[in-house]
Design an enzyme around this catalytic site. Structure first.
Site, PDB file in Angstrom:
ATOM      1  N   ASP A 472      45.139  74.908  39.265  1.00 46.51           N
ATOM      2  CA  ASP A 472      45.422  75.843  37.878  1.00 46.51           C
ATOM      3  C   ASP A 472      46.300  76.976  38.078  1.00 46.51           C
ATOM      4  O   ASP A 472      46.535  77.441  39.393  1.00 46.51           O
ATOM      5  CB  ASP A 472      44.142  76.201  37.557  1.00 46.51           C
ATOM      6  CG  ASP A 472      43.957  76.566  36.054  1.00 46.51           C
ATOM      7  OD1 ASP A 472      44.828  76.533  35.218  1.00 46.51           O
ATOM      8  OD2 ASP A 472      42.870  76.831  35.626  1.00 46.51           O
ATOM      9  N   ASP A 542      44.615  73.070  26.941  1.00 47.84           N
ATOM     10  CA  ASP A 542      43.246  73.398  27.031  1.00 47.84           C
ATOM     11  C   ASP A 542      42.447  73.178  25.521  1.00 47.84           C
ATOM     12  O   ASP A 542      41.397  73.178  25.378  1.00 47.84           O
ATOM     13  CB  ASP A 542      42.845  75.036  27.020  1.00 47.84           C
ATOM     14  CG  ASP A 542      43.042  75.251  28.327  1.00 47.84           C
ATOM     15  OD1 ASP A 542      42.763  74.404  29.331  1.00 47.84           O
ATOM     16  OD2 ASP A 542      43.063  76.489  28.819  1.00 47.84           O
TER      17      ASP A 542
HETATM   18  C1  DGJ Z   1      42.406  77.275  32.564  1.00 47.01           C
HETATM   19  C2  DGJ Z   1      42.430  75.636  32.668  1.00 47.01           C
HETATM   20  O1  DGJ Z   1      43.217  75.139  31.707  1.00 47.01           O
HETATM   21  C3  DGJ Z   1      40.867  75.288  32.160  1.00 47.01           C
HETATM   22  O2  DGJ Z   1      40.740  73.908  31.947  1.00 47.01           O
HETATM   23  C4  DGJ Z   1      39.880  75.860  33.263  1.00 47.01           C
HETATM   24  O3  DGJ Z   1      40.124  75.170  34.548  1.00 47.01           O
HETATM   25  C5  DGJ Z   1      40.054  77.301  33.396  1.00 47.01           C
HETATM   26  N1  DGJ Z   1      41.331  77.755  33.411  1.00 47.01           N
HETATM   27  C6  DGJ Z   1      39.196  77.838  34.444  1.00 47.01           C
HETATM   28  O4  DGJ Z   1      39.461  79.377  34.685  1.00 47.01           O
END
Ligand code: DGJ
Length: 722
Positions: A472, A542
């Site tokens: 990430d 997301d």
């Molecule tokens: C952003 C990501 O897009 C999410 O899926 C998740 O992993 C969060 N970060 C965790 O902090």
């Protein structure tokens, strides 16, 4: 195939010709870029399109007035008033440049592009070296084409062949001159949870610039630009595209020349805040750009890009291998979990048919919220009794593999890493840093920082049975200051940072070849060909809402294959939009990519559990189409009440169609869906409808859209009947 005739070059891909030549002045010029032609027309192309510029250049002004020429490399301060492709500053401060032909070579294969993601293999390459008449800088322009692909890959290498240092205030990857025409400019813009919406505006005269200054390719603007002819539609008409194989701050510009209506399209690393210092003998390698021409509309361009990325960019060991179907705990728990809660999820998931349980953010350091812990890649045993091994053991017992989340590029101020190395964060001591999501970005321009992160992540991966990593990255770059770079090199930091990211990705994926890596950046903020070189798939957004996702996935498919899009079914009301959509629709939309689940399976109803099992079984049946099929976008969520896309096998014997009706509209009953993309001459059976019809009839007569209630989704399976 590349053919040379007296310093004129014809480069052919499977559906296009790109022709360039060296003119009488030594300028390298675009002669033609468009529909495929043969070498017998090369002479005509030059006489008809490129030569007419030359008579205008009489002896008096031929050296100075170059504004109307179709140069493949824009110089500065010598009469070409379009934006230059590079800006070279010499020791005496002079900035004028004039790049003229020096030499060329043609060879089999791709050029070496050290430290950057790139097209991996095959093809034929033309390398043309130009020399600046005012400095010792030489630029080598590389062009690679493949007989079977619809893209041409370009990049530039800048070498200081002298003794005095020079600095490059701009060092783009490519420039090309497109024919005079009224173009629409297509860009993929967005924001967090709203990535890659297509927008088209007229180009007009002057410059349109698509860019990111965020240190990453970003949620807001993808490193892609399309130039669409007036009659370009989804299925027909001409268009050009360019996408960068790059993940940092970028710029792509299209400049329509008032003199003759031609368009200079160029781009590369963003030049704002950029300055690359070149000592004598040093070289700066600009990232690759993949240009695409399509005479089959936007759909043709998307399929050409999908083929290129799958065949030549994405890790060949991963790209066509069946993807793990994961269940991820982020939306199920956020930071609030312990061993028992994870076991509940694992136990429930194990009955559904998923392959891998992925433990997301919060397992390490002191991390119960996003205010602390980043950088401390050591399991928090207080929170997770028994550590990762206990969770992994539970997964194994239940027949699941285990995946883990990292955010390798970041540091929290409240972390042991930051306390030990405050100068490893990218900010200037004595100033208040911009904090985003309460975190700072590590200075990946420093090798010791990358080495340390490599050590910490490797330690976790080598001491546990981990088969999957979600990498990430949750903030953008600010301050642009490194405690380790000398002042003259501070303009290099944003690009050096991304080179550090590539270095870490290269080393980790090489050291752990059995681990499947998925990219992520606060959703899809770094969804680009650069990251796809290392990670076969990327978390698309997301936003997992089954309506919003139709738009995000449609936009993403403009220049990326569906197999690169990680798409999960999540719980409702959706956490981002609060919308409730049917479970079946969520499954259908998530099946148009690398599917998975992002919810608490222990909270599913019995009915939903059965549906999940059925979705997973159905997905296995179409997973080859997701990995290898051609995408046809049939009904746009941006303009229609129905979303519809279809994946068709390369041999056109099978197809998988997914649709969604957004809301009840009394007037859309009996709307007809025309199925483009099948073979006119073949006969197909649509399993769910019991229909049998020719590909031609399905394309021309079409099939009524199903009548469904709000956000109702459907899937159809088509098979050739002999
Ligand atoms: C952003 C990501 O897009 C999410 O899926 C998740 O992993 C969060 N970060 C965790 O902090």
């Amino acid at each position: 195939m590349i053919i040379e005739q007296n310093k004129a070059f014809l480069l052919n891909g499977n559906n296009f010709t790109y022709a360039i030549r060296v003119n009488a002045l030594g300028d390298l010029q675009t002669v033609y870029y468009g529909e495929k032609l043969s070498a017998t027309d090369l002479d005509f192309m030059q006489k008809s399109v490129a030569d007419p510029c030359i008579p205008a250049l009489n002896e008096l002004n031929r050296e100075t007035y170059t504004d109307g020429l179709s140069n493949e490399f824009g110089s500065f301060g010598r009469g070409d008033y379009r934006e230059p492709t590079a800006l070279v500053v010499r020791k005496d401060g002079a900035q004028m440049s004039s790049f003229r032909y020096l030499s060329h070579k043609i060879f089999k294969g791709v050029p070496e592009v050290k430290g950057l993601p790139h097209a991996r293999s095959g093809g034929d390459t033309l390398s043309v070296t130009l020399k600046d008449e005012f400095s010792d800088v030489e630029v080598t322009l590389n062009y690679t084409v493949w007989d079977e692909l619809g893209v041409i890959v370009r990049n530039a290498e800048y070498k200081n062949t002298g003794k005095d240092p020079v600095s490059l205030k701009k060092a783009f990857s490519f420039a090309v001159t497109l024919p005079e025409r009224d173009y629409g400019v297509l860009r993929l813009y967005g924001n967090w949870a709203k990535e890659r919406s297509p927008q088209v505006t007229p180009l007009g005269y002057g410059t349109v610039r698509v860019q990111s200054l965020r240190g990453s390719s970003s949620h807001c603007m993808n490193p892609f630009m399309g130039l669409l002819s007036e009659n370009c539609t989804e299925d027909a008409g001409e268009c050009y595209g360019v996408q960068l194989v790059y993940s940092g701050s970028f710029a792509l510009t299209a400049e329509k020349n008032p003199a003759n209506g031609t368009v200079r399209l160029q781009g590369g690393v963003n030049d704002t805040g950029f300055e690359w210092y070149l000592e004598g003998g040093e070289t700066f390698v600009a990232p690759q750009a993949a240009l695409c021409y399509s005479s089959e509309g936007l759909g043709g361009m998307s399929r050409a890009y999908a083929d290129f990325l799958r065949e030549r960019v994405i890790n060949p060991d991963r790209v066509f291998a069946r993807r793990p179907i994961v269940i991820n705990n982020w939306e199920a728990t956020y930071f609030d979990f312990g061993y028992e809660k994870l076991c509940e999820i694992i136990d429930a998931a194990s009955e559904l048919g998923v392959d891998t349980f992925v433990l997301d953010d919060g397992w390490f350091g002191k991390r119960d919220s996003d205010t602390s812990g980043l950088g401390d890649w050591v399991v928090n045993e207080k929170k997770l009794k028994g550590g990762l091994n206990a969770v992994i053991a539970r997964c194994k017992e239940k027949g699941l593999k285990f995946g883990l989340w990292f955010e390798p590029e970041m540091v929290s101020e409240d972390s042991d890493l930051y306390r030990a190395h405050p100068d490893w964060a990218m900010h200037k001591a004595g100033t208040v840093p911009v904090r985003m999501r309460n975190q700072l970005i590590l200075d990946f321009s420093r090798k010791e920082v990358v080495d340390s992160v490599f050590g910490a992540v490797s330690k976790v991966l080598s001491s546990h049975e981990i088969s999957y990593v979600k990498w990430d990255m949750n903030r953008t770059m600010t301050e642009f200051f490194s405690a380790a770079l000398p002042a003259v090199r501070m303009g290099e930091i944003a690009h050096r940072y991304i080179l550090g990211v590539y270095d870490l990705a290269e080393r980790l994926t090489a050291a752990f070849p059995k681990v499947f890596f998925e990219g992520c950046a606060g959703g899809g903020a770094r969804f680009d060909a650069g990251m796809l070189y290392y990670f076969a798939q990327f978390w698309t957004s997301d936003d997992t809402d089954a309506y919003e996702r139709t738009k995000i996935q449609w936009g993403t498919s403009v220049c990326y294959p569906v197999s690169a899009m990680s798409c999960h079914v999540s719980a409702c009301p959706n956490h981002q939009t609060r919308r409730t959509t049917p479970f079946a629709t969520r499954g259908a939309i998530a099946s148009l990519g690398a599917t998975g689940y992002e919810l608490d399976p222990s909270k599913l109803t019995e009915e939903e559990k059965e549906e999940t099992k059925a979705q997973i079984e159905a997905y296995k049946r179409i997973s080859e189409l997701v990995l290898r099929g051609d995408l046809y976008r049939l009904s746009s969520p941006f303009t229609e009440n129905y979303f519809c896309e279809m994946l068709v096998s390369k041999d056109k014997t099978t197809a998988y169609l997914v649709g969604e009706r957004f809301h009840g509209d009394p007037n859309d009953y009996m709307r007809i869906l025309r199925l483009n993309g099948l073979d006119d001459r073949k006969t197909y059976r649509i399993e769910e409808l019991g229909f049998t019809a020719s590909g031609k009839a399905l394309r021309t007569v079409g099939v009524p859209f199903p009548r469904l209630s709000d956000f109702g989704g459907w899937t159809w399976h088509l098979t050739e009947v002999k």
